[in-house]
Design an enzyme around this catalytic site. Structure first.
Site, PDB file in Angstrom:
ATOM      1  N   ASN A 186       0.866  -1.185   0.000  1.00 18.01           N
ATOM      2  CA  ASN A 186       0.000   0.000   0.000  1.00 18.01           C
ATOM      3  C   ASN A 186       0.898   1.230   0.000  1.00 18.01           C
ATOM      4  O   ASN A 186       1.495   1.560   1.017  1.00 18.01           O
ATOM      5  CB  ASN A 186      -0.884  -0.040   1.261  1.00 18.01           C
ATOM      6  CG  ASN A 186      -1.712   1.227   1.433  1.00 18.01           C
ATOM      7  OD1 ASN A 186      -1.809   2.034   0.518  1.00 18.01           O
ATOM      8  ND2 ASN A 186      -2.304   1.389   2.606  1.00 18.01           N
TER       9      ASN A 186
ATOM     10  N   GLU B  84      -6.995   4.393   7.975  1.00 15.52           N
ATOM     11  CA  GLU B  84      -6.814   5.817   7.677  1.00 15.52           C
ATOM     12  C   GLU B  84      -8.054   6.399   7.011  1.00 15.52           C
ATOM     13  O   GLU B  84      -8.315   7.598   7.100  1.00 15.52           O
ATOM     14  CB  GLU B  84      -5.552   6.011   6.812  1.00 15.52           C
ATOM     15  CG  GLU B  84      -4.292   5.831   7.650  1.00 15.52           C
ATOM     16  CD  GLU B  84      -3.066   5.423   6.863  1.00 15.52           C
ATOM     17  OE1 GLU B  84      -3.054   5.528   5.629  1.00 15.52           O
ATOM     18  OE2 GLU B  84      -2.095   4.971   7.517  1.00 15.52           O
TER      19      GLU B  84
ATOM     20  N   HIS C 116      -9.513   0.799   4.972  1.00 13.95           N
ATOM     21  CA  HIS C 116      -8.248   1.031   5.685  1.00 13.95           C
ATOM     22  C   HIS C 116      -8.528   1.957   6.864  1.00 13.95           C
ATOM     23  O   HIS C 116      -9.364   2.859   6.778  1.00 13.95           O
ATOM     24  CB  HIS C 116      -7.229   1.658   4.726  1.00 13.95           C
ATOM     25  CG  HIS C 116      -5.848   1.695   5.302  1.00 13.95           C
ATOM     26  ND1 HIS C 116      -5.468   2.616   6.254  1.00 13.95           N
ATOM     27  CD2 HIS C 116      -4.767   0.900   5.087  1.00 13.95           C
ATOM     28  CE1 HIS C 116      -4.197   2.384   6.579  1.00 13.95           C
ATOM     29  NE2 HIS C 116      -3.758   1.361   5.894  1.00 13.95           N
TER      30      HIS C 116
ATOM     31  N   GLU D  47      -5.252  -5.200  10.587  1.00 11.38           N
ATOM     32  CA  GLU D  47      -4.265  -4.149  10.782  1.00 11.38           C
ATOM     33  C   GLU D  47      -4.568  -3.402  12.085  1.00 11.38           C
ATOM     34  O   GLU D  47      -5.415  -2.494  12.098  1.00 11.38           O
ATOM     35  CB  GLU D  47      -4.312  -3.150   9.630  1.00 11.38           C
ATOM     36  CG  GLU D  47      -4.023  -3.757   8.275  1.00 11.38           C
ATOM     37  CD  GLU D  47      -3.463  -2.733   7.309  1.00 11.38           C
ATOM     38  OE1 GLU D  47      -2.361  -2.958   6.809  1.00 11.38           O
ATOM     39  OE2 GLU D  47      -4.088  -1.690   7.101  1.00 11.38           O
TER      40      GLU D  47
ATOM     41  N   SER E  39       3.481  -2.335  10.322  1.00 14.26           N
ATOM     42  CA  SER E  39       4.925  -2.356  10.561  1.00 14.26           C
ATOM     43  C   SER E  39       5.600  -3.675  10.176  1.00 14.26           C
ATOM     44  O   SER E  39       6.541  -4.113  10.844  1.00 14.26           O
ATOM     45  CB  SER E  39       5.224  -1.991  12.020  1.00 14.26           C
ATOM     46  OG  SER E  39       4.783  -0.664  12.294  1.00 14.26           O
TER      47      SER E  39
ATOM     48  N   GLY F 276       2.508   2.032  10.774  1.00  9.76           N
ATOM     49  CA  GLY F 276       3.493   3.109  10.646  1.00  9.76           C
ATOM     50  C   GLY F 276       4.200   3.480  11.942  1.00  9.76           C
ATOM     51  O   GLY F 276       4.867   4.511  12.013  1.00  9.76           O
TER      52      GLY F 276
HETATM   53  C1  PEP Z   1      -0.812   0.066   6.152  1.00 11.26           C
HETATM   54  O1  PEP Z   1      -1.071   1.251   6.298  1.00 11.26           O
HETATM   55  O2  PEP Z   1      -1.584  -0.662   5.493  1.00 11.26           O
HETATM   56  C2  PEP Z   1       0.391  -0.448   6.789  1.00 11.26           C
HETATM   57  C3  PEP Z   1       0.410  -1.701   7.098  1.00 11.26           C
HETATM   58  O3  PEP Z   1       1.397   0.456   7.022  1.00 11.26           O
HETATM   59  P1  PEP Z   1       2.876   0.133   7.625  1.00 11.26           P
HETATM   60  O4  PEP Z   1       3.342  -1.166   7.019  1.00 11.26           O
HETATM   61  O5  PEP Z   1       3.700   1.285   7.214  1.00 11.26           O
HETATM   62  O6  PEP Z   1       2.705  -0.001   9.100  1.00 11.26           O
END
Ligand code: PEP
Length: 247
Positions: free
Chosen positions: A11, A97, A95, A165, A210, A171
């Site tokens: 992503n 976000e 997601h 997630e 992460s 992040g």
């Molecule tokens: C994401 O936003 O889908 C995600 C997993 O981000 P990161 O790997 O940077 O934590």
């Protein structure tokens, strides 16, 4: 019922311009034998160019969101049909976000999933608890409720995946323990079987939050983990390939 084919999806979020496609091409060039399906979800502006650049490779291209409606007066939004027309094969939906930043409820996510199916896109539906919810020992309740609310009955018999997630792991460099990941993934699988019967066993349950080359092997081999949704570490071909290679 055979176990789901693993999916590793990157992503890119709101990162990337034309020059960044060199990273997508690097993934295609460096992809050795893998049992995973691999996808890159660039910003909408790059979907068509990424699809063209990856045409000769097995790397799929996905969108990061879509509108539920097929067309209309929705300034700035992108329809699932438009993503499909640009060459996308998958789309990330729900997601955190988007859930947090745009107030997307489970019902909105479910409508977007229906739109994706209408357009022939394979949805990757994201769920995950906040830190407060985990601390209050509500992670399983929150996540399974999101699964039930965000996955419409129309998914019966269709290809899709769910990405677990944890919001607090995205992040941040923080990850749940392997036991915590397994506990949630097993609960998601049970919810999928409750919703879709045997077909619920064919959906891959991805972990996201992460993931990086150094922790990928442990996460990807955990119980009921069928791949990963990768943010930051998908922006560089070398890191993303390191994660794919850990499978
Ligand atoms: C994401 O936003 O889908 C995600 C997993 O981000 P990161 O790997 O940077 O934590």
């Amino acid at each position: 019922m055979t176990s789901p084919t693993p999916l590793i999806a990157g992503n890119w979020k709101m990162n990337g311009v034309a020059a960044s496609l060199i990273e997508a091409q690097g993934v295609a060039a460096g992809l050795g034998e893998t049992k995973a399906r691999v996808a890159i979800c660039p910003p909408a502006t790059l979907v068509e160019r990424a699809a063209a650049a990856l045409k000769a490779s097995p790397v799929l291209v996905g969108g990061q969101d879509c509108r539920a409606e097929a067309s209309g007066a929705f300034t700035g939004d992108v329809a699932a049909e438009m993503l499909a027309d640009a060459g996308a094969r998958l789309v990330i939906l729900g997601h955190s976000e988007r859930r947090a930043g745009y107030g997307e409820s489970d019902a909105v996510v479910a409508a977007k999933v229906e739109a994706a199916l209408r357009a022939g896109l394979e949805p990757i539906v994201c769920v995950g608890e906040t830190l407060e919810e985990r601390k209050a020992e509500k992670a399983l309740e929150v996540v399974t409720s999101q699964v039930r609310g965000s996955l419409p009955a129309a998914l019966a018999g269709q290809a899709f995946s769910v990405a677990y997630e944890p919001v607090w792991a995205i992040g941040t460099g923080l990850t749940p323990t392997t036991a915590e990941i397994e506990e949630v993934h097993v609960a998601i699988r049970a919810a999928l079987v409750e919703l879709f019967g045997d077909h619920g066993k064919s959906a891959a349950i991805l972990y996201g939050g992460s993931v990086k080359p150094s922790n990928a092997a442990e996460i990807l081999h955990a119980r009921e983990v069928g791949g990963a949704l990768v943010g930051g570490a998908s922006l560089k071909a070398e890191d993303f390939l390191g994660i794919i290679g850990a499978l």
